[in-house]
Scaffold this motif. Structure first.
Motif, PDB file in Angstrom:
ATOM      1  N   TRP A 211       5.354  12.874  -5.299  1.00  0.00           N
ATOM      2  CA  TRP A 211       6.155  12.040  -4.390  1.00  0.00           C
ATOM      3  C   TRP A 211       5.586  11.915  -2.991  1.00  0.00           C
ATOM      4  O   TRP A 211       5.539  10.821  -2.432  1.00  0.00           O
ATOM      5  N   ASP A 213       2.731  11.763  -1.349  1.00  0.00           N
ATOM      6  CA  ASP A 213       1.710  10.778  -0.990  1.00  0.00           C
ATOM      7  C   ASP A 213       1.953   9.418  -1.633  1.00  0.00           C
ATOM      8  O   ASP A 213       1.160   8.492  -1.421  1.00  0.00           O
ATOM      9  N   GLN A 214       3.030   9.288  -2.421  1.00  0.00           N
ATOM     10  CA  GLN A 214       3.291   8.038  -3.133  1.00  0.00           C
ATOM     11  C   GLN A 214       4.592   7.372  -2.702  1.00  0.00           C
ATOM     12  O   GLN A 214       4.916   6.282  -3.164  1.00  0.00           O
TER      13      GLN A 214
END
Length: 352
Positions: A211, A213-214
């Motif tokens: 989650w 880095d996205q």
């Protein structure tokens, strides 16, 4: 009315199959719109007569309040006008209220005080698949009292379960309507625990790998944990990271004040996103805004009878396959989503 929902084409038939004195079972999967649309269709059909009030039962306080707010918004009115709610320690109703949403515990007390339910035209049991003791007792008492005291009373039992046969056997007089659901695809992955890794550490690892880095701005992650102790441990573990201070962290369990529960289900107030750490209270009957990722700890707390002590006690058990599917579906309510299960794919095959 808002955007079209799968249940909308069934509403005229629902009204037709629920004349005075009838019982109807409505099967509608999550996302069909049963909680939002069915009560308003009945409210319109019953008209403004003095005996046309509707009571809708919800499993918990937050669900009752949230449902009333959604229904009132559909009518373009504030809560407390035609739609109100009543929960423990809080009430928003008025002389104009004709659709009242309340918890099944409060309804049971009302039924004991007034078995005839004067002025009530219809009682709706929402989320009946949760099989709550108060709701089942209330339905039993209603069915016994109705022939003598309230023969005109309508009963609508709404359930998301796909296995209706046991319920139909208990309600042989009931009609049946089935609606399609609306859900978006959910990609399911497994993250097996490392040797000696605690659940809180698993959650942090999943957030960092799946989650952090996205994430999109204001995105919400829903984490399912078995109880308050595990929620506290995860709050501590996330807060101890370098990134945890920027993220909005919200616990969600039944012992929180209603205001704190309400904050947990609202959309994230920070662009850094939000992490909701919840017990099984979030499996159904609540829509948490902005959720696109679910982390499932795979455990749940259940009451079990101990023959040694002669008492019931709470034990932590692996969540069932049905529960895991229900939890994963929370990521697909508003759009395509992802679910990370914190156990191996091999263990998935051994779950009850």
């Amino acid at each position: 009315m808002g955007a079209a929902l799968p249940i909308d084409p069934l509403l005229p038939e629902l009204v037709r199959q629920l004349p005075a004195g009838a019982t109807l079972l409505l099967q509608a999967p999550p996302g069909a719109g049963k909680t939002t649309r069915a009560p308003l269709a009945l409210l319109e059909a019953l008209g403004a007569g003095a005996g046309g009030r509707i009571l809708m039962l919800e499993p918990r306080r937050l669900a009752a309040k949230a449902a009333a707010e959604r229904l009132a918004a559909e009518l373009g009115e504030p809560v407390g006008q035609r739609v109100g709610y009543r929960v423990r320690l809080e009430s928003r109703t008025s002389a104009a209220t004709r659709l009242e949403v309340l918890t099944d515990g409060l309804f049971l007390r009302q039924l004991q005080a007034d078995p005839a339910l004067e002025g009530v035209a219809c009682v709706i049991f929402d989320e009946f698949h949760e099989r709550r003791c108060d709701a089942e007792l209330a339905l039993t008492l209603l069915r016994e009292a109705r022939p003598l005291l309230a023969p005109e009373l309508r009963l609508l039992v709404m359930s998301a379960t796909l296995n209706l046969q046991p319920l139909l056997e208990q309600l042989p007089e009931a009609g049946l309507l089935c609606s399609e659901g609306r859900s978006h695809p959910v990609e399911v992955q497994h993250q097996a625990p490392r040797p000696g890794e605690r659940l809180a550490q698993q959650v942090v690892r999943a957030l960092e790998s799946q989650w952090l880095d996205q994430r999109d701005a204001g995105e919400t992650v829903l984490v399912f944990l078995p109880g308050q102790r595990q929620i506290a441990q995860c709050l501590e573990a996330i807060s101890a990271t370098t990134w945890g201070g920027a993220v909005e962290l919200c616990p969600l369990h039944g012992h929180l004040p209603l205001a704190a529960q309400g904050r947990a289900i609202r959309r994230a107030s920070s662009a850094a996103g939000k992490v909701v750490l919840a017990t099984s209270i979030a499996e159904s009957s609540l829509t948490i805004e902005g959720v696109t990722l679910v982390l499932d700890g795979g455990l749940s707390r259940r009451s079990r009878f101990d023959p040694v002590t002669g008492m019931d006690s709470l034990v932590t058990l692996p969540a069932s396959l049905a529960s895991a599917e229900q939890r994963a579906g929370r990521a697909g309510r508003l759009g395509p989503g992802r679910c990370v299960r914190l156990w191996s794919a091999a263990e998935q095959q051994r779950r009850p």
